[in-house]
Scaffold this motif. Structure first.
Motif, PDB file in Angstrom:
ATOM      1  N   ASN A 124       0.786  -1.229   0.000  1.00  0.00           N
ATOM      2  CA  ASN A 124       0.000   0.000   0.000  1.00  0.00           C
ATOM      3  C   ASN A 124       0.820   1.283   0.000  1.00  0.00           C
ATOM      4  OD1 ASN A 124      -2.399  -1.425  -0.068  1.00  0.00           O
ATOM      5  ND2 ASN A 124      -2.646  -1.423   2.151  1.00  0.00           N
ATOM      6  N   ALA A 125       2.130   1.150  -0.047  1.00  0.00           N
ATOM      7  CA  ALA A 125       2.994   2.330  -0.116  1.00  0.00           C
ATOM      8  C   ALA A 125       4.351   1.911  -0.642  1.00  0.00           C
ATOM      9  CB  ALA A 125       3.146   2.999   1.259  1.00  0.00           C
ATOM     10  N   VAL A 126       5.119   2.887  -1.100  1.00  0.00           N
ATOM     11  CA  VAL A 126       6.512   2.638  -1.469  1.00  0.00           C
ATOM     12  C   VAL A 126       7.336   2.966  -0.231  1.00  0.00           C
ATOM     13  CG1 VAL A 126       8.410   3.296  -2.988  1.00  0.00           C
ATOM     14  CG2 VAL A 126       6.078   3.199  -3.876  1.00  0.00           C
ATOM     15  N   TRP A 127       7.856   1.938   0.387  1.00  0.00           N
ATOM     16  CA  TRP A 127       8.461   2.094   1.707  1.00  0.00           C
ATOM     17  C   TRP A 127       9.810   2.801   1.651  1.00  0.00           C
ATOM     18  CZ3 TRP A 127       4.307   1.367   4.053  1.00  0.00           C
ATOM     19  CH2 TRP A 127       3.500   0.240   3.908  1.00  0.00           C
ATOM     20  N   ALA A 128      10.130   3.462   2.756  1.00  0.00           N
ATOM     21  CA  ALA A 128      11.428   4.102   2.942  1.00  0.00           C
ATOM     22  C   ALA A 128      11.766   4.078   4.420  1.00  0.00           C
ATOM     23  CB  ALA A 128      11.405   5.549   2.438  1.00  0.00           C
ATOM     24  N   VAL A 129      13.015   3.812   4.740  1.00  0.00           N
ATOM     25  CA  VAL A 129      13.482   3.895   6.127  1.00  0.00           C
ATOM     26  C   VAL A 129      13.671   5.373   6.467  1.00  0.00           C
ATOM     27  CG1 VAL A 129      15.296   3.273   7.761  1.00  0.00           C
ATOM     28  CG2 VAL A 129      14.633   1.660   5.944  1.00  0.00           C
ATOM     29  N   VAL A 130      13.094   5.826   7.571  1.00  0.00           N
ATOM     30  CA  VAL A 130      13.080   7.250   7.893  1.00  0.00           C
ATOM     31  C   VAL A 130      13.508   7.468   9.341  1.00  0.00           C
ATOM     32  CG1 VAL A 130      11.661   9.347   8.004  1.00  0.00           C
ATOM     33  CG2 VAL A 130      11.201   7.618   6.250  1.00  0.00           C
ATOM     34  N   SER A 131      14.278   8.517   9.573  1.00  0.00           N
ATOM     35  CA  SER A 131      14.542   8.998  10.929  1.00  0.00           C
ATOM     36  C   SER A 131      13.977  10.407  11.045  1.00  0.00           C
ATOM     37  CB  SER A 131      16.041   8.991  11.242  1.00  0.00           C
ATOM     38  OG  SER A 131      16.765   9.761  10.289  1.00  0.00           O
ATOM     39  N   LYS A 132      13.764  10.862  12.268  1.00  0.00           N
ATOM     40  CA  LYS A 132      13.111  12.160  12.444  1.00  0.00           C
ATOM     41  C   LYS A 132      13.697  12.902  13.642  1.00  0.00           C
ATOM     42  CE  LYS A 132       9.333  10.288  15.283  1.00  0.00           C
ATOM     43  NZ  LYS A 132       7.872  10.234  15.484  1.00  0.00           N
ATOM     44  N   MET A 133      13.489  14.217  13.617  1.00  0.00           N
ATOM     45  CA  MET A 133      13.939  15.074  14.715  1.00  0.00           C
ATOM     46  C   MET A 133      13.040  16.299  14.767  1.00  0.00           C
ATOM     47  SD  MET A 133      17.573  17.069  15.197  1.00  0.00           S
ATOM     48  CE  MET A 133      17.220  18.111  13.767  1.00  0.00           C
ATOM     49  N   THR A 134      12.508  16.593  15.940  1.00  0.00           N
ATOM     50  CA  THR A 134      11.671  17.776  16.102  1.00  0.00           C
ATOM     51  C   THR A 134      12.551  18.972  16.442  1.00  0.00           C
ATOM     52  OG1 THR A 134       9.819  16.435  16.882  1.00  0.00           O
ATOM     53  CG2 THR A 134       9.732  18.792  17.335  1.00  0.00           C
ATOM     54  N   ARG A 135      12.489  20.001  15.617  1.00  0.00           N
ATOM     55  CA  ARG A 135      13.292  21.198  15.823  1.00  0.00           C
ATOM     56  C   ARG A 135      12.634  22.125  16.836  1.00  0.00           C
ATOM     57  NH1 ARG A 135      14.650  22.369   9.405  1.00  0.00           N
ATOM     58  NH2 ARG A 135      16.139  20.665   9.159  1.00  0.00           N
ATOM     59  N   PRO A 136      13.387  23.099  17.355  1.00  0.00           N
ATOM     60  CA  PRO A 136      12.822  24.019  18.357  1.00  0.00           C
ATOM     61  C   PRO A 136      11.560  24.732  17.898  1.00  0.00           C
ATOM     62  CG  PRO A 136      15.211  24.220  18.306  1.00  0.00           C
ATOM     63  CD  PRO A 136      14.834  23.313  17.178  1.00  0.00           C
ATOM     64  N   ASP A 137      11.432  24.975  16.571  1.00  0.00           N
ATOM     65  CA  ASP A 137      10.242  25.670  16.076  1.00  0.00           C
ATOM     66  C   ASP A 137       9.052  24.733  15.873  1.00  0.00           C
ATOM     67  OD1 ASP A 137      10.997  24.239  13.848  1.00  0.00           O
ATOM     68  OD2 ASP A 137      11.258  25.962  12.533  1.00  0.00           O
ATOM     69  N   GLY A 138       9.221  23.457  16.221  1.00  0.00           N
ATOM     70  CA  GLY A 138       8.144  22.489  16.102  1.00  0.00           C
ATOM     71  C   GLY A 138       8.145  21.691  14.811  1.00  0.00           C
ATOM     72  N   TYR A 139       8.942  22.107  13.837  1.00  0.00           N
ATOM     73  CA  TYR A 139       9.000  21.387  12.567  1.00  0.00           C
ATOM     74  C   TYR A 139       9.669  20.032  12.769  1.00  0.00           C
ATOM     75  CZ  TYR A 139      10.484  20.086   7.851  1.00  0.00           C
ATOM     76  OH  TYR A 139      10.711  19.402   6.683  1.00  0.00           O
ATOM     77  N   VAL A 140       9.076  18.987  12.204  1.00  0.00           N
ATOM     78  CA  VAL A 140       9.646  17.649  12.295  1.00  0.00           C
ATOM     79  C   VAL A 140      10.486  17.390  11.048  1.00  0.00           C
ATOM     80  CG1 VAL A 140       9.184  15.187  12.499  1.00  0.00           C
ATOM     81  CG2 VAL A 140       7.712  16.828  13.682  1.00  0.00           C
ATOM     82  N   ALA A 141      11.793  17.430  11.210  1.00  0.00           N
ATOM     83  CA  ALA A 141      12.704  17.121  10.111  1.00  0.00           C
ATOM     84  C   ALA A 141      12.710  15.611   9.900  1.00  0.00           C
ATOM     85  CB  ALA A 141      14.109  17.619  10.426  1.00  0.00           C
ATOM     86  N   ARG A 142      12.639  15.201   8.629  1.00  0.00           N
ATOM     87  CA  ARG A 142      12.570  13.777   8.310  1.00  0.00           C
ATOM     88  C   ARG A 142      13.625  13.436   7.269  1.00  0.00           C
ATOM     89  NH1 ARG A 142       6.683  14.537   6.386  1.00  0.00           N
ATOM     90  NH2 ARG A 142       7.495  16.652   6.305  1.00  0.00           N
TER      91      ARG A 142
END
Length: 551
Positions: free
Chosen positions: A311-329
């Motif tokens: 149901n999707a084209v998979w990708a391994v992802v990591s994330k980090m929430t920045r001080p401004d609230g944006y979630v970097a992926r």
């Protein structure tokens, strides 16, 4: 009521290709983009398209045929494949590339060797089917440059300094004089852009270059473009789609409406319905991709296309929430295949081939959600890891932000990330033995050509296997994610949306991620997201242009 011949919902590769193709035949075309920037998912992508039999491949002497490619695709997908859609794609793909070359600003180049994803299936190729967009100078867009969605900073150097696929051989050859000269020129251009107060570098590459070229093409073709224009629904009269609603106002479409809004990766409800481990799933797609097109189509009587293989084209992802609230992926498309990187579960054990394009399937099947990738000091310095740049750029800040975990020993690292210390130590010892002999006896990392292409060709005996031994040691938490969804509306080979009665919904077309995956979710190679987006968009635009001529 404002009237256009064609209304396009979404400004990614599917929508813009359709708009350019329809406008070339004299149609009045309106593109409505929900976000504040044009470009959609395409602007964040690699931009490659899988097109067997292209003129670029023929010019390079690649021996291939549509019949061989067709059988390869049908064998990969299996009995659920729709041969009519596969034929439409393979027949139209080269035509689309040639047409855009002659009538637009879009240009593609033959990519460096890139293997199809199922090399064991007859008909697979290791080169010649993947095309990459030629880089583009963003200054050519003038004031419209600011309207283009920027590429993700997580995938590029700070400030919008972009790297192209064709730069990677130079990067791998650093610090040779030739490579230093190459990147010196790029850095000088980037510096000049900054002096001219551009918000980011104007050398655009990969999907951002493709989105820019399509935006320029749409402007040249006289397409009307509107940003921050979310479509509320379709206007339907006597079973025919005659327009859309935006902000409560109706906009008419004399010939048709094309749905190309980018799938549903950002919809919590639809993720729960279709995506495994939905609560831990992290998509790299824009937050605007909430399934608008699919939902609008269903409300107008459209049908879904049945159950997909994936149901999707998979990708391994990591994330980090920045001080401004944006979630970097960050999508781990390159680092995990390099020698010296392993991925472990809570027991500290490996559970799959880290270099495989199908690694997320190993996460799902083993329940290793989330997991961690592990590297040592030498690995991070040489290759980077996740959002850490090669050379270790940004490492201290990312450690402070909690994105990277650092420890002086493997046991200390295991304690910090919550995995079994004995298991991690034993796993690393085993991998170090495999690195010496060049053979991963557990999961075959580096055994296939597609693994090796993303490994380190200078590393011996296996470009994907390396020792993990130099302190300090590092870990990053990884999640299953996606680079596109695959569930969508049922279409025919003219990209007309099919209704629940099995007949076309008059006046309604779908392309890209709003249409169901022509691969049934099982992509045969790199370039099988943007490729179908552009080809289905082209088919829809051409079909609507023909409708006007024959009506």
């Amino acid at each position: 009521m404002t009237q256009f011949d064609v209304v396009v919902v979404g400004s990614g590769a599917a929508g813009m290709t359709a708009a350019v193709r329809a406008a070339a035949n004299g149609l009045s075309v309106l593109v409505l983009e929900k976000a504040e920037h044009f470009g959609g998912t395409t602007s964040l992508s690699g931009g490659g398209i899988w097109i067997p039999g292209s003129a670029q491949a023929q010019a390079a002497g690649v021996e291939d045929s549509s019949a061989v490619a067709r059988q390869y695709v049908l064998d990969v997908i299996g009995p659920s494949a729709n041969p009519a859609l596969i034929d439409a794609y393979l027949d139209t793909g080269p035509e689309m590339v040639d047409w855009l070359e002659q009538h637009s600003a879009v240009r593609f180049l033959l990519s460096p060797p890139s293997s199809d994803w199922y090399p064991q299936v007859p008909g697979a190729m290791d080169h010649g089917r993947l095309l990459s967009p030629q880089e583009y100078d963003g200054k050519k867009l003038g004031a419209h440059f600011a309207e283009l969605r920027p590429a993700r900073e997580e995938f590029n150097a700070p400030g919008g300094f972009m790297i192209d696929l064709f730069d990677l051989p130079y990067l791998a050859d650093m610090p040779s004089p030739k490579s230093l000269f190459h990147f010196g020129k790029l850095a000088a251009k980037f510096g000049a852009d900054k002096l001219r107060r551009y918000p980011r570098g104007t050398r655009l590459t990969m999907g951002n270059a493709l989105a820019a070229r399509l935006l320029q093409s749409a402007l040249d073709a006289g397409v009307t473009l509107r940003r921050e224009a979310a479509v509320d629904g379709l206007v339907v009269k006597e079973g025919r789609v005659t327009g859309v609603r935006v902000g409560g106002a109706a906009i008419g479409a004399r010939i048709g409406v094309l749905l190309a809004s980018g799938g549903f990766s950002a919809s919590e409800q639809l993720r729960k319905a279709y995506i495994p481990f939905s609560e831990e799933h992290v998509s790299i797609l824009p937050y605007e991709n909430t399934g608008d097109g699919m939902n609008m189509g269903l409300e107008a009587g459209a049908a879904l296309d049945g159950e997909n293989i994936v149901n999707a084209v998979w990708a391994v992802v990591s994330k980090m929430t920045r001080p401004d609230g944006y979630v970097a992926r960050y999508a781990h498309l390159i680092d995990m295949s390099k020698p010296g990187c392993i991925a472990v579960n809570g027991k500290g054990e490996r559970f799959g081939n880290e270099a495989s394009v199908h690694f997320v399937e190993a996460m799902h099947s083993s329940g290793a959600v989330p997991a961690h990738i592990i590297g040592d000091a030498d690995f991070v310095k040489k290759y980077g890891m996740g959002m850490v740049y090669p050379g270790g750029g940004g490492l201290k800040k990312l450690i402070a932000a909690g994105y990277v975990t650092q420890a002086p020993t493997l046991r200390d690292l295991a304690g910090k990330i919550g995995v079994d210390a004995d298991g991690l130590v034993a796993t690393v010892a085993k991998m170090n033995r495999y690195a010496e002999i060049g053979k991963d006896a557990d999961f075959g990392k580096g055994d296939s050509q597609i693994d090796i292409e993303i490994g380190d060709p200078k590393h011996k005996p296996n470009p994907c296997l390396g020792r993990v031994e130099s302190a300090p040691f590092y870990a990053i938490k990884i999640y299953p994610g996606d680079g596109s969804t695959t569930v969508g509306l049922k279409i025919d080979d003219h990209c007309r949306v099919i209704g629940s009665d099995g007949k076309p919904v008059e006046g309604l077309y779908a392309a890209g991620l709003d249409a169901n995956s022509i691969w049934r979710g099982k992509s045969p190679a790199h370039g099988c997201n943007v490729g179908p987006a552009m080809v289905t968009g082209y088919i829809a635009g051409k079909a609507m242009a023909t409708t006007r001529v024959t009506a």
